[in-house]
Scaffold this active site. Sequence first.
Site, PDB file in Angstrom:
ATOM      1  N   THR A  38       0.854  -1.196   0.000  1.00  0.00           N
ATOM      2  CA  THR A  38       0.000   0.000   0.000  1.00  0.00           C
ATOM      3  C   THR A  38       0.889   1.245   0.000  1.00  0.00           C
ATOM      4  O   THR A  38       1.966   1.236   0.587  1.00  0.00           O
ATOM      5  CB  THR A  38      -0.901  -0.018   1.248  1.00  0.00           C
ATOM      6  OG1 THR A  38      -1.794  -1.128   1.136  1.00  0.00           O
ATOM      7  CG2 THR A  38      -1.715   1.267   1.378  1.00  0.00           C
ATOM      8  N   GLU A  45      -0.252  -5.195   6.108  1.00  0.00           N
ATOM      9  CA  GLU A  45       1.055  -5.291   5.437  1.00  0.00           C
ATOM     10  C   GLU A  45       1.969  -6.281   6.165  1.00  0.00           C
ATOM     11  O   GLU A  45       2.679  -7.063   5.529  1.00  0.00           O
ATOM     12  CB  GLU A  45       1.712  -3.910   5.379  1.00  0.00           C
ATOM     13  CG  GLU A  45       1.033  -2.977   4.396  1.00  0.00           C
ATOM     14  CD  GLU A  45       1.533  -1.548   4.448  1.00  0.00           C
ATOM     15  OE1 GLU A  45       1.349  -0.827   3.462  1.00  0.00           O
ATOM     16  OE2 GLU A  45       2.109  -1.140   5.475  1.00  0.00           O
TER      17      GLU A  45
HETATM   18  C1  5RP Z   1       1.553   2.171   4.091  1.00  0.00           C
HETATM   19  C2  5RP Z   1       3.026   2.020   4.051  1.00  0.00           C
HETATM   20  C3  5RP Z   1       3.731   2.521   2.839  1.00  0.00           C
HETATM   21  O1  5RP Z   1       4.397   1.466   2.249  1.00  0.00           O
HETATM   22  C4  5RP Z   1       4.694   3.587   3.237  1.00  0.00           C
HETATM   23  O2  5RP Z   1       3.978   4.591   3.922  1.00  0.00           O
HETATM   24  C5  5RP Z   1       5.411   4.173   2.028  1.00  0.00           C
HETATM   25  O3  5RP Z   1       4.491   4.896   1.264  1.00  0.00           O
HETATM   26  P1  5RP Z   1       4.932   5.672  -0.040  1.00  0.00           P
HETATM   27  O4  5RP Z   1       5.333   4.653  -1.036  1.00  0.00           O
HETATM   28  O5  5RP Z   1       3.684   6.430  -0.445  1.00  0.00           O
HETATM   29  O6  5RP Z   1       6.060   6.594   0.332  1.00  0.00           O
HETATM   30  O7  5RP Z   1       3.665   1.507   4.935  1.00  0.00           O
HETATM   31  O8  5RP Z   1       1.037   1.743   5.319  1.00  0.00           O
END
Ligand code: 5RP
Length: 261
Positions: A33, A111
């Site tokens: 995500t 996750e």
């Molecule tokens: C979501 C997450 C994402 O992997 C993390 O926040 C990185 O996000 P982005 O790719 O938008 O920088 O842990 O819960």
Amino acid sequence: MTGELSPIDKAKFVAAKRAVDFVEDGMRVGLGTGSTAAWMVRCLAEVVRQDGLKIRAVPTSTRTAALARELGIEVVSLDEAKWLDLTIDGADEFDGDLNLIKGGGGALLQEKIVATASDQMIVIADAGKEVGALGAFPLPVEVIPFGWQTTKALIEEMLVSIDVLGRSTSLRMNGDRPFVTDEGNHILDLHLGRIGNARQLAMVLNQVPGVVENGLFIDICDVVVVGYGDGRVETRDINQGTVETEKLDFVESENLFRDID
Ligand code: 5RP
């Protein structure tokens, strides 16, 4: 369209594109995500569409599930898949041992379950996510709504005996309401600055009543694919001890970059 991408989006895109090379026909794949993971879902959908790759995917959030379905990827539940060959996800921070902070997007619980139920976890990230020590990014902790203020106080009390630089905590908000995860929980963000012993903190946090899970991913990630704004990607495999660098082209594709409702 690619000309409109910022260097950071280009970095996320090339990392995502490279990671999709790890997906093979017939695999059960966990889909992370966040914005980097969304690029990965788009790249994966291209391979499914163009090359007829057959996979079953387990998304880690309702957001990712909606995107995957929209793009024609077969989505199944983790209980249907039971175990996964591979999970590809983003991260908020990673260190030299490939330990992570995740949960910036609020999906850390699914996750972590999905990544742990996978033979291999690949993290995709722009180079800015690499740190010497975890903790500059506020550590997300998922807590149940019941008594969350007590849980917050218990965490703060526990942090007094932990090797961290800062100890303030805050309830994540969505506008003027507490943020609610896919499981109906809240997120406390822990502003720690620097975590001296991430392994210890991950274990201690999960012993606080009311804590469902924390965003420290220790010994879960196997490979990190680091993207750079000029198209370079570095693939580091912690188990094999290998580092490979290559340069990817930005491929114009209307389908890849089209807006999704
Ligand atoms: C979501 C997450 C994402 O992997 C993390 O926040 C990185 O996000 P982005 O790719 O938008 O920088 O842990 O819960």
